[in-house]
Design a protein around this motif. Structure first.
Motif, short mmCIF file in Angstrom:
data_model
loop_
_atom_site.label_atom_id
_atom_site.label_comp_id
_atom_site.label_asym_id
_atom_site.label_seq_id
_atom_site.Cartn_x
_atom_site.Cartn_y
_atom_site.Cartn_z
N ASP A 16 8.62 6.79 1.70
CA ASP A 16 9.03 6.46 3.07
C ASP A 16 7.87 5.84 3.85
OD1 ASP A 16 11.60 7.33 2.67
OD2 ASP A 16 11.26 9.29 3.61
N ASN A 17 6.68 6.42 3.70
CA ASN A 17 5.51 5.88 4.38
C ASN A 17 5.20 4.48 3.88
OD1 ASN A 17 5.07 8.09 6.01
ND2 ASN A 17 3.67 9.07 4.57
N PHE A 18 5.30 4.26 2.57
CA PHE A 18 5.06 2.94 2.00
C PHE A 18 6.08 1.94 2.52
CE2 PHE A 18 6.04 -0.20 -1.31
CZ PHE A 18 4.84 -0.88 -1.32
N ALA A 19 7.35 2.32 2.54
CA ALA A 19 8.40 1.42 3.01
C ALA A 19 8.19 1.08 4.48
CB ALA A 19 9.77 2.05 2.79
N HIS A 20 7.84 2.07 5.28
CA HIS A 20 7.60 1.84 6.71
C HIS A 20 6.41 0.92 6.93
CE1 HIS A 20 7.50 2.71 10.98
NE2 HIS A 20 6.22 3.02 10.87
N GLY A 21 5.29 1.24 6.30
CA GLY A 21 4.08 0.41 6.47
C GLY A 21 4.25 -0.99 5.93
N SER A 22 4.89 -1.11 4.77
CA SER A 22 5.11 -2.44 4.18
C SER A 22 6.07 -3.25 5.03
CB SER A 22 5.65 -2.31 2.76
OG SER A 22 4.71 -1.68 1.94
N GLY A 23 7.08 -2.59 5.57
CA GLY A 23 8.02 -3.29 6.44
C GLY A 23 7.35 -3.86 7.67
N ASN A 68 -2.43 -0.64 -1.66
CA ASN A 68 -3.48 0.21 -2.20
C ASN A 68 -3.04 1.68 -2.22
OD1 ASN A 68 -6.18 0.31 -3.23
ND2 ASN A 68 -6.72 1.43 -1.37
N LYS A 69 -2.30 2.11 -1.21
CA LYS A 69 -1.84 3.50 -1.15
C LYS A 69 -0.86 3.83 -2.27
CE LYS A 69 -2.03 4.19 3.85
NZ LYS A 69 -1.17 4.35 5.04
N ILE A 70 0.10 2.96 -2.49
CA ILE A 70 1.18 3.29 -3.42
C ILE A 70 0.80 2.99 -4.87
CG2 ILE A 70 2.43 1.10 -3.35
CD1 ILE A 70 4.10 4.50 -3.19
N ILE A 71 0.02 1.95 -5.11
CA ILE A 71 -0.29 1.56 -6.48
C ILE A 71 -1.50 2.30 -7.01
CG2 ILE A 71 -1.03 -0.38 -7.91
CD1 ILE A 71 0.74 -2.12 -6.08
N ASN A 72 -2.47 2.52 -6.18
CA ASN A 72 -3.73 3.10 -6.63
C ASN A 72 -3.86 4.54 -6.22
OD1 ASN A 72 -4.70 0.74 -7.77
ND2 ASN A 72 -5.25 -0.02 -5.77
N ARG A 73 -3.17 5.37 -6.89
CA ARG A 73 -3.30 6.79 -6.58
C ARG A 73 -4.67 7.31 -6.97
NH1 ARG A 73 2.34 6.72 -8.52
NH2 ARG A 73 3.57 6.75 -6.62
#
Length: 171
Positions: A16-23, A68-73
């Motif tokens: 959800d955070n990724f979708a919000h930030g990417s949006g 960077n947040k979602i791909i690079n854990r």
């Protein structure tokens, strides 16, 4: 007194955070591109180009941070440094082109230096991070992601620099 029911503040999932930030980042980029393609939207071309550049800078930096947040854990590949560096270089280029005053150039040199540092550091850390990725398919995905981000960022920066006359001024 009336008893008002409130929702508990539950943390959002990473998706959800990724979708919000990417949006938000994509909205900034698309809004910037709209202003770039419609320079008379605000009535002044220069103002539209400046606002467009600011929106694209925020969008590129934000998208780099979200990717960077979602791909690079494991934080192997740092896309945010490259995005921040390119954003600072774009900000410096706009200020240098539209306001070529020696005193302002003195202060904006920090943007140039930090932008070059961010691009250099980001590129080197991305290359080193790709070497750390295990498996051919993961390495291929990382390389394709890197190429896509660098290509789109470079194309956007080139178009903005070209449209605002920065490229002509540097030649």
């Amino acid at each position: 007194m009336a008893n008002i029911a409130t929702k508990k503040n539950t943390p959002k999932s990473k998706e959800d955070n990724f979708a919000h930030g990417s949006g938000i980042a994509i909205a900034f980029i698309l809004s910037g591109l709209f202003l770039y393609l419609s320079p008379s939207y605000y009535g002044y071309k220069i103002f539209s180009y400046i606002v467009s550049s600011i929106f694209v800078i925020f969008g590129i930096v934000g998208l780099g941070i979200e990717l960077n947040k979602i791909i690079n854990r494991d934080k192997a590949i740092r896309l945010d440094n490259l995005g921040l560096g390119l954003g600072m270089l774009l900000a410096w280029g706009i200020l240098y082109n539209f306001y070529p005053y020696p005193l302002l150039n003195f202060f904006t040199f920090a943007l140039l230096f930090l932008g070059l540092y961010g691009v250099s550091y980001g590129t080197i850390s991305i290359i080193m991070g790709i070497k750390k990725v295990d498996g051919k398919s993961n390495k291929l995905v990382s390389i394709l992601l890197l190429m896509a981000q660098v290509a789109t960022t470079t194309a956007a920066l080139y178009e903005l620099f070209n449209k605002t006359g920065i490229i002509e001024k540097l030649q």
